[in-house]
Design a protein around this motif. Structure first.
Motif, mmCIF file in Angstrom:
data_model
loop_
_atom_site.group_PDB
_atom_site.id
_atom_site.type_symbol
_atom_site.label_atom_id
_atom_site.label_comp_id
_atom_site.label_asym_id
_atom_site.label_seq_id
_atom_site.Cartn_x
_atom_site.Cartn_y
_atom_site.Cartn_z
ATOM 1 N N ASP A 199 0.833 -1.201 0.000
ATOM 2 C CA ASP A 199 0.000 0.000 0.000
ATOM 3 C C ASP A 199 0.873 1.259 0.000
ATOM 4 O O ASP A 199 0.666 2.174 -0.801
ATOM 5 C CB ASP A 199 -0.908 -0.049 1.233
ATOM 6 C CG ASP A 199 -1.839 1.144 1.287
ATOM 7 O OD1 ASP A 199 -2.447 1.441 0.245
ATOM 8 O OD2 ASP A 199 -1.949 1.778 2.360
ATOM 9 N N GLU A 200 1.866 1.281 0.867
ATOM 10 C CA GLU A 200 2.769 2.439 0.955
ATOM 11 C C GLU A 200 3.592 2.619 -0.322
ATOM 12 O O GLU A 200 3.810 3.740 -0.774
ATOM 13 C CB GLU A 200 3.711 2.293 2.163
ATOM 14 C CG GLU A 200 3.015 2.366 3.512
ATOM 15 C CD GLU A 200 2.505 3.766 3.852
ATOM 16 O OE1 GLU A 200 3.003 4.743 3.272
ATOM 17 O OE2 GLU A 200 1.593 3.860 4.694
ATOM 18 N N ARG A 247 3.445 5.676 -3.278
ATOM 19 C CA ARG A 247 4.617 6.484 -3.618
ATOM 20 C C ARG A 247 5.160 6.157 -5.003
ATOM 21 O O ARG A 247 6.088 6.822 -5.459
ATOM 22 C CB ARG A 247 5.723 6.246 -2.578
ATOM 23 C CG ARG A 247 5.386 6.787 -1.208
ATOM 24 C CD ARG A 247 6.429 6.304 -0.199
ATOM 25 N NE ARG A 247 6.438 7.113 1.010
ATOM 26 C CZ ARG A 247 5.616 6.929 2.033
ATOM 27 N NH1 ARG A 247 4.703 5.974 1.980
ATOM 28 N NH2 ARG A 247 5.687 7.693 3.101
ATOM 29 N N HIS A 250 11.629 -2.725 6.630
ATOM 30 C CA HIS A 250 12.172 -2.674 7.985
ATOM 31 C C HIS A 250 11.032 -2.762 8.994
ATOM 32 O O HIS A 250 10.117 -1.948 8.965
ATOM 33 C CB HIS A 250 12.956 -1.378 8.196
ATOM 34 C CG HIS A 250 14.259 -1.342 7.462
ATOM 35 N ND1 HIS A 250 15.466 -1.238 8.096
ATOM 36 C CD2 HIS A 250 14.531 -1.432 6.129
ATOM 37 C CE1 HIS A 250 16.440 -1.252 7.185
ATOM 38 N NE2 HIS A 250 15.898 -1.359 5.996
ATOM 39 N N VAL A 309 5.662 -1.653 10.677
ATOM 40 C CA VAL A 309 6.463 -1.462 9.472
ATOM 41 C C VAL A 309 7.034 -0.063 9.598
ATOM 42 O O VAL A 309 6.320 0.926 9.534
ATOM 43 C CB VAL A 309 5.617 -1.588 8.188
ATOM 44 C CG1 VAL A 309 6.456 -1.225 6.964
ATOM 45 C CG2 VAL A 309 5.080 -3.006 8.052
ATOM 46 N N PHE A 310 8.337 -0.009 9.869
ATOM 47 C CA PHE A 310 8.955 1.260 10.213
ATOM 48 C C PHE A 310 9.403 2.027 8.973
ATOM 49 O O PHE A 310 9.198 3.225 8.855
ATOM 50 C CB PHE A 310 10.149 0.998 11.132
ATOM 51 C CG PHE A 310 10.811 2.255 11.602
ATOM 52 C CD1 PHE A 310 10.182 3.058 12.549
ATOM 53 C CD2 PHE A 310 12.035 2.646 11.100
ATOM 54 C CE1 PHE A 310 10.778 4.229 12.980
ATOM 55 C CE2 PHE A 310 12.633 3.822 11.531
ATOM 56 C CZ PHE A 310 12.003 4.615 12.471
ATOM 57 N N ALA A 311 10.040 1.309 8.041
ATOM 58 C CA ALA A 311 10.561 1.989 6.848
ATOM 59 C C ALA A 311 10.641 1.022 5.672
ATOM 60 O O ALA A 311 10.609 -0.200 5.850
ATOM 61 C CB ALA A 311 11.943 2.563 7.141
ATOM 62 N N LEU A 312 10.706 1.594 4.489
ATOM 63 C CA LEU A 312 10.875 0.799 3.274
ATOM 64 C C LEU A 312 12.183 1.196 2.604
ATOM 65 O O LEU A 312 12.513 2.387 2.545
ATOM 66 C CB LEU A 312 9.718 1.069 2.298
ATOM 67 C CG LEU A 312 8.308 0.801 2.800
ATOM 68 C CD1 LEU A 312 7.301 1.208 1.729
ATOM 69 C CD2 LEU A 312 8.132 -0.660 3.169
ATOM 70 N N GLU A 313 12.886 0.187 2.125
ATOM 71 C CA GLU A 313 14.085 0.470 1.349
ATOM 72 C C GLU A 313 13.652 0.444 -0.101
ATOM 73 O O GLU A 313 13.098 -0.557 -0.569
ATOM 74 C CB GLU A 313 15.119 -0.637 1.591
ATOM 75 C CG GLU A 313 16.437 -0.143 2.131
ATOM 76 C CD GLU A 313 17.339 -1.285 2.536
ATOM 77 O OE1 GLU A 313 17.431 -1.527 3.745
ATOM 78 O OE2 GLU A 313 17.914 -1.942 1.656
ATOM 79 N N ILE A 314 13.888 1.543 -0.816
ATOM 80 C CA ILE A 314 13.391 1.580 -2.188
ATOM 81 C C ILE A 314 14.506 1.770 -3.183
ATOM 82 O O ILE A 314 15.572 2.308 -2.858
ATOM 83 C CB ILE A 314 12.324 2.693 -2.367
ATOM 84 C CG1 ILE A 314 12.932 4.054 -2.053
ATOM 85 C CG2 ILE A 314 11.121 2.415 -1.517
ATOM 86 C CD1 ILE A 314 12.029 5.201 -2.397
ATOM 87 N N GLU A 315 14.264 1.315 -4.398
ATOM 88 C CA GLU A 315 15.219 1.489 -5.495
ATOM 89 C C GLU A 315 15.024 2.904 -6.024
ATOM 90 O O GLU A 315 13.895 3.329 -6.267
ATOM 91 C CB GLU A 315 14.914 0.493 -6.620
ATOM 92 C CG GLU A 315 14.814 -0.950 -6.169
ATOM 93 C CD GLU A 315 16.163 -1.566 -5.852
ATOM 94 O OE1 GLU A 315 17.175 -1.027 -6.323
ATOM 95 O OE2 GLU A 315 16.205 -2.571 -5.126
ATOM 96 N N GLU A 316 16.143 3.633 -6.205
ATOM 97 C CA GLU A 316 16.030 4.996 -6.721
ATOM 98 C C GLU A 316 15.494 5.018 -8.151
ATOM 99 O O GLU A 316 14.682 5.839 -8.516
ATOM 100 C CB GLU A 316 17.380 5.710 -6.672
ATOM 101 C CG GLU A 316 17.711 6.348 -5.331
ATOM 102 C CD GLU A 316 16.704 7.389 -4.858
ATOM 103 O OE1 GLU A 316 15.651 7.570 -5.470
ATOM 104 O OE2 GLU A 316 16.989 8.035 -3.828
ATOM 105 N N GLU A 317 15.995 4.062 -8.978
ATOM 106 C CA GLU A 317 15.546 4.061 -10.360
ATOM 107 C C GLU A 317 14.437 3.029 -10.549
ATOM 108 O O GLU A 317 14.373 2.050 -9.831
ATOM 109 C CB GLU A 317 16.725 3.741 -11.304
ATOM 110 C CG GLU A 317 17.644 4.930 -11.475
ATOM 111 C CD GLU A 317 19.089 4.492 -11.634
ATOM 112 O OE1 GLU A 317 19.760 5.026 -12.513
ATOM 113 O OE2 GLU A 317 19.527 3.607 -10.889
ATOM 114 N N GLU A 361 13.768 0.339 -11.755
ATOM 115 C CA GLU A 361 14.329 -0.866 -12.339
ATOM 116 C C GLU A 361 13.666 -2.071 -11.710
ATOM 117 O O GLU A 361 13.719 -2.257 -10.501
ATOM 118 C CB GLU A 361 15.831 -0.951 -12.051
ATOM 119 C CG GLU A 361 16.680 -0.231 -13.074
ATOM 120 C CD GLU A 361 18.152 -0.424 -12.761
ATOM 121 O OE1 GLU A 361 18.932 -0.355 -13.712
ATOM 122 O OE2 GLU A 361 18.498 -0.653 -11.591
#
Ligand SMILES: [Zn+2]
Lengths: 120, 227
Positions: free
Chosen positions: A16-17, A21, A29, A107-115, A117
């Motif tokens: 969902d998050e 975005r 995390h 769910v504290f944080a998400l690690e996301i890919e900048e591009e 890809e």
């Protein structure tokens, strides 16, 4: 075992998050309290199962263990418990149920890919 | 390869359950019904304990029960003997009740017609601890045959409970149950918790426990009336 249903809720929240975005998630995390009632190993296993056939497939679950922190009425200080089998101040031994931390399942944080890809 | 970026989201995983539980608690308060949930291990004698609780309260109060059963069990049939309204919630393979299941099960019931509602969770001391059901009191049941260190083996659920009942007291002597040790383990994981020692079978100790429930109901109604 209820870790699978918990894992599915984690995946739902993260999806969902990430969709809101418009990002691709590589890791989630999670803050896991010692009083959450969730077994970490079972959760890690269930997470993989819950991710299958979703955009989160292949992502990692990174768990931060949160110990129980109580407030000691005698010392007037917050104290970290070393075991959930003894709800007493580790300094002075006063029993306390004033729990300030340790029930987290967040769910504290998400690690996301900048591009944008998508891994094949 | 691109550097991963961390985005803070802070989402409570059990939020959905907590929201429903809060709504249930408000509904219970408005209806003036006192709701007790029961957690225990399989084999602790919870069905007999609940059956006795229902039948002994019934002459004085309007009581009902919701029973969470795995597909393989059928406690609801046994409880129907108490003549109180009993509804079964079949959880299938799920090892615990969630607030939404309670909400669904209560849809056809008029809570204003009740004084006490009991919710018997699935026999399991692990999974139910994470899920708030909107109950006013969480009762953890253990029997003397399970050993004095049971609370130390399941600290999370004992810690989440409001009151402990130690049952099958008629067997205490036979199994050399050590009361002081049991009390110490309970107080260690849940300081200040009230403990009732009783035998559902012989009725010993039931009176004190039932009086406690009656007092809880009276207190809840007094608080509600003040608002
Ligand atoms: Zn202290």
């Amino acid at each position: 075992m209820h870790e699978l249903s918990i894992a599915m809720s984690i995946v739902d929240a993260a999806l969902d998050e990430s969709q809101r975005r418009g990002v691709q998630v590589s890791a989630v995390h999670l803050r896991l309290g010692a009083l959450s009632g969730v077994v970490k190993d079972a959760l890690l296993f269930s997470y993989e199962v819950a991710c299958q056939d979703t955009p989160l497939q292949g992502s990692r679950l990174i768990v931060e263990d949160i110990p129980v922190v109580v407030f000691c009425p005698r010392c007037q200080e917050v104290r970290t418990l070393s075991s959930v089998q003894l709800f007493a101040c580790p300094e002075c031994g006063t029993p306390t149920m004033d729990v300030r931390q340790g029930k987290e399942l967040e769910v504290f944080a998400l690690e996301i890919e900048e591009e944008e890809e998508v891994q094949g | 390869m691109s550097e991963p970026r961390l985005v803070e989201v802070r989402r409570n995983v059990l939020k959905q359950n907590d929201v429903i539980a809060r709504a249930l608690r408000e509904q219970f308060r408005a209806a003036g019904v006192f709701v007790v949930s029961l957690v225990s291990s399989p084999g602790s004698g919870k069905t007999m304990f609940l059956e006795k609780t229902l039948s002994q309260l019934q002459p004085h109060y309007r009581v009902a029960a919701l029973v969470g059963d795995l597909a393989t069990e059928n406690d609801a049939v046994r409880l129907a003997r108490s003549k109180a309204p009993v509804k079964q919630i079949t959880t299938g393979t799920l090892c615990h009740l969630e607030a939404a299941m309670v909400q669904n099960a209560l849809q056809e019931w008029d809570l204003h017609q009740l004084d006490f509602l009991f919710i018997e969770n699935v026999g399991n001391l692990v999974c139910p601890s994470s899920y708030d059901l909107g109950e006013n009191l969480r009762l953890v049941l253990m029997s003397v045959t399970e050993g004095e260190d049971k609370p130390l083996k399941y600290p999370t659920i004992f810690n989440s409970a409001d009151v402990a009942v130690v049952t099958k007291n008629e067997l205490a002597e036979a199994v050399e149950f050590d009361w002081n040790a049991a009390r110490t383990s309970i107080q260690s994981v849940r300081p200040g918790m009230q403990i009732f020692r009783l035998s559902a079978k012989t009725g010993e100790g039931m009176e004190e426990y039932l009086a406690f429930l009656a007092q809880q109901l009276a207190e809840q109604r007094a608080t509600t009336a003040q608002i």
